[in-house]
Design an enzyme around this catalytic site. Structure first.
Site, PDB file in Angstrom:
ATOM      1  N   ASP A   1      -7.493  -3.487  10.602  1.00 47.88           N
ATOM      2  CA  ASP A   1      -8.069  -4.386   9.593  1.00 47.88           C
ATOM      3  C   ASP A   1      -8.583  -5.689  10.224  1.00 47.88           C
ATOM      4  O   ASP A   1      -9.014  -6.593   9.520  1.00 47.88           O
ATOM      5  CB  ASP A   1      -7.026  -4.670   8.503  1.00 47.88           C
ATOM      6  CG  ASP A   1      -7.672  -4.919   7.144  1.00 47.88           C
ATOM      7  OD1 ASP A   1      -8.847  -4.566   6.966  1.00 47.88           O
ATOM      8  OD2 ASP A   1      -6.993  -5.497   6.269  1.00 47.88           O
TER       9      ASP A   1
ATOM     10  N   ARG B   1     -10.760 -11.214   1.604  1.00 52.16           N
ATOM     11  CA  ARG B   1     -11.689 -12.179   1.005  1.00 52.16           C
ATOM     12  C   ARG B   1     -11.092 -13.581   0.984  1.00 52.16           C
ATOM     13  O   ARG B   1     -11.808 -14.573   1.023  1.00 52.16           O
ATOM     14  CB  ARG B   1     -12.089 -11.698  -0.401  1.00 52.16           C
ATOM     15  CG  ARG B   1     -10.947 -11.554  -1.360  1.00 52.16           C
ATOM     16  CD  ARG B   1     -11.301 -10.669  -2.559  1.00 52.16           C
ATOM     17  NE  ARG B   1     -11.348  -9.248  -2.187  1.00 52.16           N
ATOM     18  CZ  ARG B   1     -11.689  -8.257  -3.024  1.00 52.16           C
ATOM     19  NH1 ARG B   1     -12.017  -8.520  -4.270  1.00 52.16           N
ATOM     20  NH2 ARG B   1     -11.706  -7.010  -2.599  1.00 52.16           N
TER      21      ARG B   1
ATOM     22  N   LYS C   1       0.836  -1.201   0.000  1.00 51.18           N
ATOM     23  CA  LYS C   1       0.000   0.000   0.000  1.00 51.18           C
ATOM     24  C   LYS C   1       0.874   1.255   0.000  1.00 51.18           C
ATOM     25  O   LYS C   1       1.958   1.249   0.586  1.00 51.18           O
ATOM     26  CB  LYS C   1      -0.860   0.023   1.274  1.00 51.18           C
ATOM     27  CG  LYS C   1      -2.033  -0.932   1.264  1.00 51.18           C
ATOM     28  CD  LYS C   1      -2.851  -0.772   2.538  1.00 51.18           C
ATOM     29  CE  LYS C   1      -3.973  -1.787   2.623  1.00 51.18           C
ATOM     30  NZ  LYS C   1      -5.009  -1.606   1.609  1.00 51.18           N
TER      31      LYS C   1
HETATM   32  N1  BES Z   1      -8.275  -3.672   4.312  1.00 41.00           N
HETATM   33  C1  BES Z   1      -8.403  -3.177   2.996  1.00 41.00           C
HETATM   34  C2  BES Z   1      -9.636  -2.323   2.791  1.00 41.00           C
HETATM   35  C3  BES Z   1      -9.759  -1.064   3.595  1.00 41.00           C
HETATM   36  C4  BES Z   1      -9.279   0.142   3.101  1.00 41.00           C
HETATM   37  C5  BES Z   1     -10.387  -1.071   4.803  1.00 41.00           C
HETATM   38  C6  BES Z   1      -9.412   1.291   3.853  1.00 41.00           C
HETATM   39  C7  BES Z   1     -10.530   0.089   5.553  1.00 41.00           C
HETATM   40  C8  BES Z   1     -10.033   1.259   5.072  1.00 41.00           C
HETATM   41  C9  BES Z   1      -8.457  -4.338   2.010  1.00 41.00           C
HETATM   42  O1  BES Z   1      -7.736  -5.466   2.344  1.00 41.00           O
HETATM   43  C10 BES Z   1      -7.879  -3.828   0.730  1.00 41.00           C
HETATM   44  O2  BES Z   1      -6.728  -3.572   0.686  1.00 41.00           O
HETATM   45  N2  BES Z   1      -8.722  -3.710  -0.281  1.00 41.00           N
HETATM   46  C11 BES Z   1      -8.300  -3.246  -1.541  1.00 41.00           C
HETATM   47  C12 BES Z   1      -8.956  -4.114  -2.569  1.00 41.00           C
HETATM   48  C13 BES Z   1      -8.337  -3.967  -3.921  1.00 41.00           C
HETATM   49  C14 BES Z   1      -6.930  -4.506  -3.939  1.00 41.00           C
HETATM   50  C15 BES Z   1      -9.201  -4.708  -4.903  1.00 41.00           C
HETATM   51  C16 BES Z   1      -8.722  -1.787  -1.688  1.00 41.00           C
HETATM   52  O3  BES Z   1      -9.750  -1.400  -1.129  1.00 41.00           O
HETATM   53  O4  BES Z   1      -7.997  -1.053  -2.322  1.00 41.00           O
HETATM   54 ZN    ZN Z   2      -7.386  -5.736   4.354  1.00 41.85          ZN
HETATM   55 MN    MN Z   3      -5.715  -5.345   1.667  1.00 38.71          MN
END
Ligand code: BES
Ligand code: ZN
Ligand code: MN
Length: 471
Positions: free
Chosen positions: A257, A320, A246
């Site tokens: 998370d 997921r 990230k």
């Molecule tokens: N934990 C994150 C989602 C999230 C983001 C929760 C901000 C709370 C606040 C999740 O694991 C994630 O990284 N999701 C990605 C999905 C993408 C790679 C399809 C996202 O939201 O960018």
């Molecule tokens: Zn996550």
């Molecule tokens: Mn993630």
């Protein structure tokens, strides 16, 4: 916090209690009046005719925050003036209103100060609230129950707020045991070896990049003879994104998370504490998503517990994956219903902002029931579709399914893709299923009169839903 109902009027309150006077002045107005050694804190509530349950929830919190800001540990309130002032609230029973008040007093009194040095004059929390008005056994009961719920929400917030260096999959499992200490809840923790034996390849895949071993915690509360409601909570104790690391701007709060896991743990504990008549099972798959030298890679293919293979297009879509194995594991409890709870996608935040979790299910009746529990509890949800039209997006190229669509349309409807991915596993269950993407509610929103940090969603929704579940 002590909540005491007293007969009589606010004018009888002892001097050491700061009196809270609710007036029809603009919302947010706050004024301290001192007269003859008596302090009165006036709070504007806006037009009484515009009051509703949602505003009432925030108002209850505003009362406690104002008292905290004024460093008043003891406050008194004319409680039976509330229905009079807020005629629109009359659709709710006095018991519902009392329960909500207690829940939200407790929630507003919370601050995450475990890691802070205590100031010389202590924390400025409210210690006692005197409620002037008619009491009855059912109102007393509702207040106690509300406090119990509020405390569970706060315990969930503490767990979710705890830094990623302190909460690992192992300590999360310990926290689950701690949460149900003294309650009739059986806790089992599966370790890496158990997962290997079972074939939880999705959870194991996510965990590979971290030196912290994954855990899978099972909490079982038997409240009745019927089939249990299974709750599964995402327990990613830190989500760096893995090799699809990230950017700095997105990584900061990723110790939260595991908010889904925290809510499931404390919802099961609360169901036991409230002696609910339904059986509830909590499942907490937990891993740390790190870019270590043994980390799973984009392009890797994982074999999930269900036997389905998953192509990893993005290591940051890890929630997921671990939930997929939990949904399959849920089968062995022959559940009446499965709900998973996860901070799954930033896309849910883009879609809904900060005030509602996304609800995804193929079951309309269930959607209705969960939405109603959300509305009544203050943990609001809003439904997104899970139509067949979306299903092609998660069909795999080189494996059965893929964890994200990939390609130029990948960034569209991400919350639905998350739900659709989970549906591939949930469809093997012989019962209704719903997915709550609580990413929008991971942290408290500005204006809702809650301390910064974890919001504790959706503990209130879950207990209310479990209580009302009759199917
Ligand atoms: N934990 C994150 C989602 C999230 C983001 C929760 C901000 C709370 C606040 C999740 O694991 C994630 O990284 N999701 C990605 C999905 C993408 C790679 C399809 C996202 O939201 O960018
Ligand atoms: Zn996550
Ligand atoms: Mn993630």
């Amino acid at each position: 916090m002590k909540i005491v109902v007293k007969k009589g009027s606010l004018a009888d309150a002892p001097k050491e209690y700061v009196r809270i006077a609710l007036t029809e002045k603009p919302k947010g107005m706050k004024r301290l009046v001192k007269e003859g050694g008596v302090e009165t804190l006036e709070l504007g509530v806006g037009k009484a005719s515009e009051m509703n349950l949602r505003r009432f929830i925030v108002l209850c919190r505003a009362i406690v925050s104002a008292a905290k800001a004024n460093k008043s540990p003891k406050i008194a309130l004319q409680f039976d003036r509330m229905p009079e002032l807020f005629k629109n609230l009359k659709t709710a029973t006095p018991e519902h209103i009392s329960q909500l008040a207690a829940e939200n007093f407790e929630m507003a009194n919370f601050e995450f100060n475990l890691f802070k040095t205590k100031p010389k004059d202590g924390w400025h929390s409210v210690e006692e609230i005197l409620l002037y008005g008619k009491s009855s056994p059912s109102i007393e009961k509702a207040l106690l129950k509300g406090q119990e719920i509020g405390r569970a929400v706060n315990a969930c917030r503490t767990l979710a707020n705890t830094p990623g260096g302190d909460i690992t999959p192992t300590t999360l499992a310990k926290a689950a045991k701690e949460a149900v200490k003294g309650l009739p809840v059986k806790v089992t923790v599966l370790g890496k070896k158990d997962m290997e034996k079972l074939g939880m390849g999705a959870l194991l895949g996510v965990a590979k990049g971290s030196t912290e071993a994954p855990t899978f915690t099972i909490l079982e509360y038997k409240g009745g003879e019927g089939a249990p409601i299974v709750l599964a909570g995402k327990g990613v104790t830190f989500d760096s994104g893995g090799l699809n690391l990230k950017p700095s701007s997105s990584i900061y709060e990723m110790h939260m998370d595991m908010s889904g896991a925290a809510s499931v743990i404390h919802a099961v504990a609360l169901a036991a504490r409230l002696k609910l008549k339904q059986s509830v099972v909590g499942l907490v798959p937990s891993a740390e998503n790190m870019p270590g030298n043994n980390a799973y890679r984009p392009g890797d293919i994982l074999k999930s517990l269900s036997g389905k293979t998953i192509e990893v297009l993005d290591t940051d879509a890890e929630g997921r994956l671990i939930l997929a194995d939990a949904l399959t594991y849920a089968k062995r409890f022959k559940p009446a219903l499965v709900i998973d709870v996860a901070t799954l996608t930033g896309a849910a935040i883009s879609a809904l902002g900060l005030h509602a979790s996304a609800l995804l299910t193929r079951d309309d009746a269930l959607a209705e029931e969960i939405s109603r529990a959300g509305e009544a509890s203050g943990d609001y949800v809003w439904r997104l579709p899970l139509w067949d039209e979306y299903e092609d997006r998660v069909k795999g190229e080189f494996a059965d399914i893929k964890n994200v669509p990939g390609g130029s349309t990948s960034r569209y409807g991400g919350a639905i893709d998350g739900g659709m991915f989970l549906w591939q596993f949930a469809k093997e269950l012989a019962c209704p299923w719903a997915h709550l993407d609580i990413a929008p509610r991971m942290t408290a929103a500005p204006g809702e009169e809650l301390a910064k940090g974890a919001a504790g969603a959706p503990v209130r929704l879950l207990v209310r839903f479990i209580e009302q579940w009759t199917r």
